[in-house]
Design a protein around this motif. Sequence first.
Motif, PDB file in Angstrom:
ATOM      1  N   ASP A   1       0.844  -1.200   0.000  1.00 52.07           N
ATOM      2  CA  ASP A   1       0.000   0.000   0.000  1.00 52.07           C
ATOM      3  C   ASP A   1       0.881   1.252   0.000  1.00 52.07           C
ATOM      4  O   ASP A   1       0.614   2.218  -0.719  1.00 52.07           O
TER       5      ASP A   1
ATOM      6  N   LYS B   1      -8.427   4.757   3.200  1.00 50.87           N
ATOM      7  CA  LYS B   1      -9.017   3.443   3.501  1.00 50.87           C
ATOM      8  C   LYS B   1      -7.933   2.435   3.858  1.00 50.87           C
ATOM      9  O   LYS B   1      -8.063   1.641   4.777  1.00 50.87           O
ATOM     10  N   GLU B   2      -6.847   2.470   3.098  1.00 47.58           N
ATOM     11  CA  GLU B   2      -5.736   1.550   3.376  1.00 47.58           C
ATOM     12  C   GLU B   2      -5.157   1.858   4.743  1.00 47.58           C
ATOM     13  O   GLU B   2      -4.886   0.960   5.539  1.00 47.58           O
TER      14      GLU B   2
ATOM     15  N   TYR C   1      -6.753   0.687   7.896  1.00 43.94           N
ATOM     16  CA  TYR C   1      -6.391  -0.696   8.202  1.00 43.94           C
ATOM     17  C   TYR C   1      -5.010  -0.774   8.840  1.00 43.94           C
ATOM     18  O   TYR C   1      -4.783  -1.489   9.806  1.00 43.94           O
TER      19      TYR C   1
END
Lengths: 332, 94, 248
Positions: C45, C128-129, C132
Amino acid sequence: MYTTELKDKNQKSAPVTTVAEDTVKLAAFEARVAADDFIEPKDWMPEAYRKTLVRQISQHAHSEIVGMLPEGNWITRAPSLRRKAVLLAKVQDEGGHGLYLYAAAETLGTSRDEMIEALHSGRAKYSTIFNYPTLTWADIGAIGWLVDGAAILNQVPLQRTSYGPYARAMVRICKEESFHQRQGYEIMMALSAGSPEQKRMAQNALDRWWWPSLMMFGPPDENSPNTAQSVRWRIKRETNDELRQKFVDVTVPQAEAIGLSVPDPKLAWNEARGSYDFGEIDWDEFYAVVRGEGPVAKERVKARVEAWESGAWVREAANAHAAKRAHRAAAE
Amino acid sequence: MTKEWPLWEVFVRAKNGLAHKHVGSVHAADDRMAIEAARDTYTRRMEGVSLWVVRSAEIVASDPGEGAALFEPAADKVYRHPTFYSIPENVKNI
Amino acid sequence: MADALSNYALQLGDDSLILGQRLSEWCGHAPMLEVDLSLANIALDLVGQATFFLKFAGEARGVDADKLAFHRDVLDFKNCLLVEQPNGDFAQTIARQFLFANWQELLFRELSRSRNEMLAAIAAKAVKEVAYHARFANEWMARLGDGTAESRERIVNGLEWVWRFGDELFAVEQTVEPLIASGVAPDVRTLRAEWDARIARTLGEATLELPKPRRAVVGGRIGHHSEHLGHILSAMQFLPRAYPGAQW
């Protein structure tokens, strides 16, 4: 990734037998397998079938995990952002493949810890190919192209292997594997079209990885006594020599397309067979590597053992924390 | 040896309207880790809108079960797909 | 203004690139296979984010992302000092991740409202990544802090190592000020209280104490790095530098 039923040259080649089993059950089992049916975890199966599968699947899993090391070696030095990202994705996939396969093996009654212990102690094998070093960036290309290429040839037919969880793992793996091979070949293409130093790097990698890739398919058929039983049980779909020949036939044109030459003076197209004739493999080297004497075998096992042992406190902490949470939840 | 992390079975719903499929298992120490491990292992290629993990020891049925948990997959890793790479037409079998 | 914008994008891109590089070092060596996958996932990512930011930074200078990644020396790298810290043991890696990912999540949340469409788009996808990444780090903080005596000692040491690099995340390098004024860059100073609260909350769950305040170590944003960055770049940049002009 690929592995074979790796046996020491000097090991007895007796088929795996066990105590007397219900002959009716065995006949029913054989009939199902012959009818292309799938065997699932709760089904009755001969001990020999279970043992062979545990060994084959876990060795395949170990190969994926150990395989992360030669390529992981180059992630930090990948020469472009794209190459870095793609290599990270590939190595992540390999870890994932190892996980799918460990999961499949566990359905046969062995635990992850047992399998890891077997790997670290040297009792369990992994594919011979990962005992060779990745000394240049071109090696990463060669691995993707040749090693994943060999793996694909073995894995595609295994999608219909008789054991359900193994077959399903293979379907998942096959979907992901072709990206791996294309990634590797694309690296070789770029090098072959590059500077003289890059061309040299690419040819040199092919020179070093060609024969070990042929060895991935295992011993010659005449030295693989369990092949017949494995084929009957659909644990093996094609013989070692059949797959090896396919690999040569498919890969030589790919090398020619990018101006690389396969390091085999005996390589020649045989019009009558419609296949390539190729030279004799150095079986001494093969069996030495199977015995654990590959060039970087010690390094590979050491890396895995160290990762596991130095991570013990982490695994313990996670267990301890989970127990505390469960305890607290129960107390509420 | 450290006590092994428990085994969890993983179920993925590929998209709404489809049933959940058992896809395999992961080892994790707790339920949150199990969800994350499942996500990192089984949904790398946009394969899921929904994930369930269940301790293997809790499974009673002998057939794959059903389950769901929400997760947002990354949609941009197109280089995982063979079509991302340009290989000339004259090169076969790749 | 174009220079300042490009420079700002370098800060963002270099943060992601160097941290991605560090996490890549774990590949094949993590405590458990599942964790190896998680770390590789985070690294991937980050490399993706870096590629977008560096491409954007390069546009103003007429160079591509690779040129920026592989041909700048230490003085021209703009990452914060936190991301170049060594992995150490798993606890130190988690401690670094803990401080950084929680900050990055807040940063990208704000950056996704940027007046600059490209930065906003990159941030919107990345947030969003990073949510996490932060979740992963926070959970491991709890497992290690409230695990065994050994894990507790290690995570305390890990936090001690990285704590001096926290303040830099909330400092505004002077060329960024006009970007804040024009709504392109968020003012990270305004995120401090929220970050402090998140950090405190997770430390509480982990039964850990807040590390003592100490003198901040800064300099990354103006290229005054620790001794680590040179070694990171030596490895990362070797091939393009050894073979100038080569295509890979």
